[in-house]
Design a protein around this motif. Structure first.
Motif, PDB file in Angstrom:
ATOM      1  N   ILE A   1       1.555  -0.364   5.290  1.00  0.00           N
ATOM      2  CA  ILE A   1       2.222  -0.647   4.011  1.00  0.00           C
ATOM      3  C   ILE A   1       1.995  -2.103   3.592  1.00  0.00           C
ATOM      4  CG2 ILE A   1       4.483  -0.847   2.855  1.00  0.00           C
ATOM      5  CD1 ILE A   1       5.466   1.421   4.755  1.00  0.00           C
ATOM      6  N   ALA A   2       2.147  -3.016   4.556  1.00  0.00           N
ATOM      7  CA  ALA A   2       2.261  -4.435   4.190  1.00  0.00           C
ATOM      8  C   ALA A   2       0.961  -5.219   4.251  1.00  0.00           C
ATOM      9  CB  ALA A   2       3.289  -5.095   5.112  1.00  0.00           C
ATOM     10  N   THR A   3      -0.089  -4.664   4.857  1.00  0.00           N
ATOM     11  CA  THR A   3      -1.305  -5.469   5.057  1.00  0.00           C
ATOM     12  C   THR A   3      -2.577  -4.673   4.805  1.00  0.00           C
ATOM     13  OG1 THR A   3      -1.541  -4.866   7.391  1.00  0.00           O
ATOM     14  CG2 THR A   3      -0.168  -6.771   6.926  1.00  0.00           C
ATOM     15  N   ASN A   4      -3.672  -5.411   4.724  1.00  0.00           N
ATOM     16  CA  ASN A   4      -5.018  -4.819   4.675  1.00  0.00           C
ATOM     17  C   ASN A   4      -5.845  -5.470   5.779  1.00  0.00           C
ATOM     18  OD1 ASN A   4      -4.617  -3.220   2.248  1.00  0.00           O
ATOM     19  ND2 ASN A   4      -4.425  -5.211   1.243  1.00  0.00           N
ATOM     20  N   GLU A   5      -7.048  -4.944   6.014  1.00  0.00           N
ATOM     21  CA  GLU A   5      -7.901  -5.507   7.060  1.00  0.00           C
ATOM     22  C   GLU A   5      -8.054  -7.009   6.855  1.00  0.00           C
ATOM     23  OE1 GLU A   5     -11.488  -3.688   8.146  1.00  0.00           O
ATOM     24  OE2 GLU A   5     -10.526  -1.767   8.588  1.00  0.00           O
TER      25      GLU A   5
ATOM     26  N   ILE B   1       4.563   0.318  14.337  1.00  0.00           N
ATOM     27  CA  ILE B   1       3.946  -0.912  13.832  1.00  0.00           C
ATOM     28  C   ILE B   1       2.805  -0.555  12.876  1.00  0.00           C
ATOM     29  CG2 ILE B   1       2.870  -3.101  14.480  1.00  0.00           C
ATOM     30  CD1 ILE B   1       5.690  -2.774  15.634  1.00  0.00           C
ATOM     31  N   GLN B   2       2.084   0.499  13.203  1.00  0.00           N
ATOM     32  CA  GLN B   2       0.985   0.931  12.328  1.00  0.00           C
ATOM     33  C   GLN B   2       1.516   1.257  10.930  1.00  0.00           C
ATOM     34  OE1 GLN B   2      -0.689   4.814  13.220  1.00  0.00           O
ATOM     35  NE2 GLN B   2      -2.713   4.178  12.514  1.00  0.00           N
TER      36      GLN B   2
ATOM     37  N   ASN C   1       0.818  -1.217   0.000  1.00  0.00           N
ATOM     38  CA  ASN C   1       0.000   0.000   0.000  1.00  0.00           C
ATOM     39  C   ASN C   1       0.846   1.259   0.000  1.00  0.00           C
ATOM     40  OD1 ASN C   1      -2.470  -1.436   0.217  1.00  0.00           O
ATOM     41  ND2 ASN C   1      -1.997  -1.802   2.380  1.00  0.00           N
ATOM     42  N   LEU C   2       0.298   2.314  -0.579  1.00  0.00           N
ATOM     43  CA  LEU C   2       0.880   3.645  -0.408  1.00  0.00           C
ATOM     44  C   LEU C   2       0.491   4.121   0.983  1.00  0.00           C
ATOM     45  CD1 LEU C   2      -0.187   5.075  -3.864  1.00  0.00           C
ATOM     46  CD2 LEU C   2       2.112   4.372  -3.198  1.00  0.00           C
ATOM     47  N   LEU C   3       1.175   5.135   1.472  1.00  0.00           N
ATOM     48  CA  LEU C   3       0.821   5.677   2.790  1.00  0.00           C
ATOM     49  C   LEU C   3      -0.189   6.805   2.628  1.00  0.00           C
ATOM     50  CD1 LEU C   3       4.342   5.728   4.443  1.00  0.00           C
ATOM     51  CD2 LEU C   3       2.412   4.265   5.037  1.00  0.00           C
ATOM     52  N   PRO C   4      -1.047   6.954   3.624  1.00  0.00           N
ATOM     53  CA  PRO C   4      -2.021   8.042   3.530  1.00  0.00           C
ATOM     54  C   PRO C   4      -1.316   9.395   3.376  1.00  0.00           C
ATOM     55  CG  PRO C   4      -2.316   6.748   5.558  1.00  0.00           C
ATOM     56  CD  PRO C   4      -1.107   6.218   4.879  1.00  0.00           C
ATOM     57  N   ILE C   5      -1.938  10.309   2.627  1.00  0.00           N
ATOM     58  CA  ILE C   5      -1.376  11.656   2.475  1.00  0.00           C
ATOM     59  C   ILE C   5      -1.441  12.369   3.825  1.00  0.00           C
ATOM     60  CG2 ILE C   5      -1.711  13.895   1.349  1.00  0.00           C
ATOM     61  CD1 ILE C   5      -2.627  12.460  -1.107  1.00  0.00           C
ATOM     62  N   THR C   6      -0.296  12.893   4.255  1.00  0.00           N
ATOM     63  CA  THR C   6      -0.249  13.518   5.588  1.00  0.00           C
ATOM     64  C   THR C   6      -0.702  14.976   5.520  1.00  0.00           C
ATOM     65  OG1 THR C   6       2.003  14.230   5.188  1.00  0.00           O
ATOM     66  CG2 THR C   6       1.724  12.110   6.297  1.00  0.00           C
ATOM     67  N   GLU C   7      -0.986  15.548   6.694  1.00  0.00           N
ATOM     68  CA  GLU C   7      -1.337  16.975   6.792  1.00  0.00           C
ATOM     69  C   GLU C   7      -0.227  17.821   6.177  1.00  0.00           C
ATOM     70  OE1 GLU C   7      -4.074  18.454   8.024  1.00  0.00           O
ATOM     71  OE2 GLU C   7      -4.966  16.465   8.209  1.00  0.00           O
ATOM     72  N   GLU C   8       1.039  17.379   6.427  1.00  0.00           N
ATOM     73  CA  GLU C   8       2.201  18.125   5.931  1.00  0.00           C
ATOM     74  C   GLU C   8       2.172  18.187   4.401  1.00  0.00           C
ATOM     75  OE1 GLU C   8       5.718  16.538   7.821  1.00  0.00           O
ATOM     76  OE2 GLU C   8       6.976  17.445   6.263  1.00  0.00           O
ATOM     77  N   ILE C   9       1.827  17.068   3.764  1.00  0.00           N
ATOM     78  CA  ILE C   9       1.770  17.044   2.294  1.00  0.00           C
ATOM     79  C   ILE C   9       0.569  17.851   1.808  1.00  0.00           C
ATOM     80  CG2 ILE C   9       1.449  15.541   0.278  1.00  0.00           C
ATOM     81  CD1 ILE C   9       3.055  13.412   1.884  1.00  0.00           C
ATOM     82  N   LEU C  10      -0.556  17.659   2.505  1.00  0.00           N
ATOM     83  CA  LEU C  10      -1.778  18.397   2.127  1.00  0.00           C
ATOM     84  C   LEU C  10      -1.547  19.908   2.155  1.00  0.00           C
ATOM     85  CD1 LEU C  10      -4.986  16.880   3.733  1.00  0.00           C
ATOM     86  CD2 LEU C  10      -4.468  17.260   1.323  1.00  0.00           C
TER      87      LEU C  10
END
Ligand SMILES: C[S@@+](CC[C@H](N)C(=O)[O-])C[C@H]1O[C@@H](n2cnc3c(N)ncnc32)[C@H](O)[C@@H]1O
Length: 390
Positions: A294-298, A288-289, A150-159
Motif C-alpha cells: 500500500i505505502a511503497t513502490n520498488e 508487512i507485505q 497503492n491499491l491492493l492487487p485483485i485477489t483470487e477471491e475477487i476474481l
C-alpha cells in the motif's frame, strides 16, 4: 556516530542499513534521511507486562508513553512528503498512543486504524480471547498519501466473482445493482423497465434507477444490463473485468488468513533459527507485505526502529525496497542480521514463494558508538513535546 562493522555486513553496492543501538540515539544520526523515508513501520514493546526472552515489556505507563513519544518525535522529520508511518499496538495502550501520536504528528495527519486478526483460535483461559491488534496509520500529508498510495492487487477471491454466463465476447463480468438511494434522485430516474421476458420492473421503495430512461435503454441495447439467465430478473449492471480498476481499495480489517498471524510468524522464525530460543513477538511477512504494497513502490526507503527478528527488513529486501532497521538488543546479530544473511542467500520462507524470491542484494551493519546522553525526558505528559522540539 555510527561505525560500520564489516564482519556482519553483506557487501554489495547498497544503501541498506542494520543498526545496533537505542533508536532514541540512533535517530539523531540519521538526519541525512530527513524527508526521504517513504514508509516507517514500528512494532514497539506494547507495555503488556510480559518479560520476553529477548526484551522486557514491563514499564510504568508514564515511562512507556514518554519513551515511545520521544521516538515518534524523532521519526517525524524522516518521512517524505508522500510518506506514512504505521504503528503496531494492542488494546492496553492503543488509546493513549493515539492521543500521543495525534499530538506529535497532528490529528489531521491521522489516516486510519487497522484491525489485524493476529490470532485465529480462541484463547479459553482469558475472560475475552484477545484475537486482534491495531495498526495506527499517519501520513506526512494526508491528501498526497491518498493520491499516491497503492491499491491492493485483485485477489483470487475477487476474481472468482467475475463470470460470463451469457458468453459475452468482452469477457468476464460481475453484476452490480442498477438502483441507488432515491435521496438525490431527479424525476427522470423513476420509470418502468421491461425485461426481455416482458416482466415489468419498478425501482424498489426509496430507490431509483441509476440511469435515466433513455440511457438505460441504450445500456440494455448495448447488452450492458443483465436480467438473469431467464431474462426475467431485476435488472443489474454488468461490470467487466477488463475495465475494472487496477486493484482494490484496502480495507481496515485484515484477517489472519490474508496477512498471516503471530503463529505463522513464529513458525517461520522457528524454521529459520531451529536451534535458538524462539523470538516471542515476530510479525508475519505477509502483514508487512500488505503495508509495503500500500505505502511503497520498488526502491522506496523503509524504516523500522524496533527491528526485533527483522520481519520488516526481510520483507522489504525481498520486495526490492531499500531499508534501515534499528534495534537496541544484542539479539540483533543472532536474529535480524542472521535472517537478512539468509534472505540474501535466497531463504524460502515467509513471502518468498509468493514473489519467487531467489536471493541477492546486501546490507551494511552499523554500531552506534558515540556516548550519548541517554537520559530521556520523562515528564512530557504536560505535552510540551511539540513546543520543546519543533
Ligand atoms: C515487538 S519487538 C519487534 C518485533 C518485530 N516487529 C519482528 O517482527 O520481529 C520490539 C523490539 O524493539 C526493540 N527495542 C525496544 N526498545 C528499543 C529502543 N529504544 N530502540 C531500539 N529498539 C528497541 C526490542 O529489543 C525488540 O527487539
Amino acid at each position: 556516530m555510527l561505525e560500520k562493522i564489516d564482519k556482519y555486513s553483506v557487501f554489495v553496492d547498497t544503501e541498506n542499513k542494520i543498526i545496533h543501538g537505542d533508536s532514541f540515539n540512533v535517530l539523531d544520526e540519521l538526519s541525512q534521511y530527513n524527508n526521504k523515508v517513504k514508509c516507517i513501520y514500528i512494532d514497539p514493546p506494547y507495555n503488556n507486562g510480559e518479560k520476553y526472552t529477548h526484551y522486557d515489556d514491563q514499564s510504568s505507563h508514564e515511562d512507556w508513553i514518554n519513551n515511545i513519544s520521544e521516538i515518534l518525535y524523532k521519526l517525524k522529520p524522516l518521512l517524505s512528503d508522500n510518506g506514512s508511518i504505521w504503528i503496531s499496538i494492542d488494546d492496553s495502550e492503543v488509546h493513549y498512543l493515539k492521543v500521543a501520536a495525534d499530538k506529535i504528528f497532528g490529528r489531521e495527519k491521522f489516516v486510519t486504524t487497522i484491525i489485524w486478526q493476529q490470532r485465529t483460535t480462541r484463547e479459553n483461559r482469558k475472560v475475552f480471547s484477545n484475537n486482534h491488534e491495531y495498526i495506527l496509520v499517519y501520513a506526512a500529508n494526508k491528501k498526497l498519501f491518498e493520491k499516491t498510495r497503492n491499491l491492493l492487487p485483485i485477489t483470487e477471491e475477487i476474481l472468482a466473482r467475475y463470470k460470463n454466463p451469457d458468453n459475452d465476447p468482452r469477457g468476464l463480468w460481475q453484476s452490480v445493482s442498477a438502483n441507488v438511494q432515491a435521496g438525490h434522485a431527479v424525476a427522470s430516474q423513476f420509470y418502468e423497465i421491461t425485461s426481455p421476458s416482458g416482466k415489468k420492473h419498478l425501482p424498489p421503495n426509496g430507490r431509483c434507477w441509476v440511469y435515466n430512461e433513455s440511457r438505460m435503454l441504450k445500456e440494455i441495447d448495448d447488452k450492458n444490463i443483465w436480467f438473469g439467465t431467464n431474462g426475467n430478473c431485476v435488472p443489474r449492471i454488468k461490470k467487466f473485468l477488463v475495465t475494472a480498476k487496477a486493484g482494490v481499495t484496502p480495507e481496515t480489517i485484515w484477517l489472519g488468513k490474508d496477512v498471516g498471524t503471530t503463529k505463522e510468524a513464529k513458525k517461520h522464525i522457528l524454521k529459520l533459527f531451529h536451534n535458538m530460543p524462539v523470538f516471542d513477538t515476530p510479525k508475519p511477512e505477509r502483514l508487512i507485505q500488505r503495508i509495503l504494497d500500500i505505502a511503497t513502490n520498488e526502491n522506496d526507503l523503509v524504516l523500522d526502529a524496533f527491528l526485533g527478528s527483522g520481519s520488516t527488513l526481510s520483507t522489504a529486501h525481498k520486495m526490492n525496497r531499500k531499508y534501515i532497521g534499528i534495534d537496541i538488543g544484542d539479539h540483533i546479530i543472532d536474529y535480524a542480521v542472521k535472517r537478512l544473511q539468509l534472505v540474501v542467500q535466497g531463504e524460502d520462507g515467509g513471502i518468498s514463494k509468493d514473489i519467487c524470491w531467489e536471493g541477492g542484494g546486501g546490507f551494511d551493519f552499523y554500531q552506534l558508538v558515540k556516548k550519548h546522553n541517554t537520559v530521556r525526558t520523562q515528564d512530557i505528559k504536560s505535552i510540551a513535546i511539540s513546543d520543546r522540539r519543533q
